[in-house]
Write a protein that holds these residues in place. Structure first.
Motif, PDB file in Angstrom:
ATOM      1  N   GLY A  96     -18.667 -21.501  14.272  1.00  0.00           N
ATOM      2  CA  GLY A  96     -17.162 -21.013  14.911  1.00  0.00           C
ATOM      3  C   GLY A  96     -17.419 -19.659  14.357  1.00  0.00           C
ATOM      4  O   GLY A  96     -16.128 -19.661  13.801  1.00  0.00           O
ATOM      5  N   TYR A  97     -18.476 -19.418  12.710  1.00  0.00           N
ATOM      6  CA  TYR A  97     -18.174 -17.867  11.857  1.00  0.00           C
ATOM      7  C   TYR A  97     -17.938 -16.729  12.513  1.00  0.00           C
ATOM      8  O   TYR A  97     -16.823 -16.141  12.337  1.00  0.00           O
ATOM      9  CB  TYR A  97     -18.942 -18.262  11.083  1.00  0.00           C
ATOM     10  N   LEU A  98     -18.898 -16.508  13.877  1.00  0.00           N
ATOM     11  CA  LEU A  98     -19.283 -15.127  14.578  1.00  0.00           C
ATOM     12  C   LEU A  98     -18.876 -15.641  15.940  1.00  0.00           C
ATOM     13  O   LEU A  98     -19.791 -16.290  16.774  1.00  0.00           O
ATOM     14  CB  LEU A  98     -20.936 -15.377  14.246  1.00  0.00           C
ATOM     15  N   THR A  99     -18.071 -14.659  16.725  1.00  0.00           N
ATOM     16  CA  THR A  99     -17.760 -14.478  18.028  1.00  0.00           C
ATOM     17  C   THR A  99     -18.742 -12.964  18.257  1.00  0.00           C
ATOM     18  O   THR A  99     -18.166 -12.321  17.725  1.00  0.00           O
ATOM     19  CB  THR A  99     -16.533 -14.283  18.314  1.00  0.00           C
ATOM     20  N   TRP A 100     -19.145 -13.175  19.153  1.00  0.00           N
ATOM     21  CA  TRP A 100     -19.919 -11.974  19.862  1.00  0.00           C
ATOM     22  C   TRP A 100     -19.644 -11.095  21.565  1.00  0.00           C
ATOM     23  O   TRP A 100     -19.475 -12.834  22.196  1.00  0.00           O
ATOM     24  CB  TRP A 100     -20.801 -10.958  19.084  1.00  0.00           C
TER      25      TRP A 100
END
Length: 97
Positions: free
Chosen positions: A43-47
Motif C-alpha cells: 500500500g506504499y506506492l500507487t501508479w
C-alpha cells in the motif's frame, strides 16, 4: 499488440518478446498506460503508468507515474523477472520511445 513508436511516429505491431528485445540492446523505453491505478502489496506506492527500460540488456528498471507526475520510486528487475512483472498486454496503451 499495437504499440505507438514515438520516435518514428508510427503504430507498429509487437509482441512482448519483441518489446523486450527493443529495450535490451536498443536502448528504447516502453511506457505502459494502465487501465486504472495499481498499488503495491504494502500500500506504499500507487501508479497508473509504468516506464520500462534496460540498464545493460540483462537488468531492467521500472519507473512509475501517477496522474501525469513522475514518481521518485523505481524497481530493478532481471531478465527472468520480466516474465512475471512486464505485462504490456494488460495496458490500455503502449508507447515505445
Amino acid at each position: 499488440m499495437k504499440v505507438y513508436d514515438t520516435v518514428n511516429k508510427v503504430d507498429i505491431e509487437a509482441t512482448e518478446e519483441e518489446l523486450i528485445k527493443l529495450m535490451a540492446p536498443g536502448g528504447r523505453q516502453v511506457d505502459l498506460y494502465l487501465e486504472g491505478k495499481k498499488t503495491d502489496e504494502d500500500g506504499y506506492l500507487t501508479w497508473d503508468v509504468e516506464h520500462w527500460s534496460s540498464i545493460d540488456g540483462k537488468r531492467f528498471i521500472r519507473c512509475y507515474s501517477l496522474e501525469g507526475r513522475v514518481l521518485g520510486e523505481s524497481t530493478g528487475h532481471n531478465i527472468y523477472d520480466l516474465r512475471n512483472d512486464f505485462k504490456p498486454e494488460e495496458a490500455k496503451e503502449v508507447k515505445l520511445s
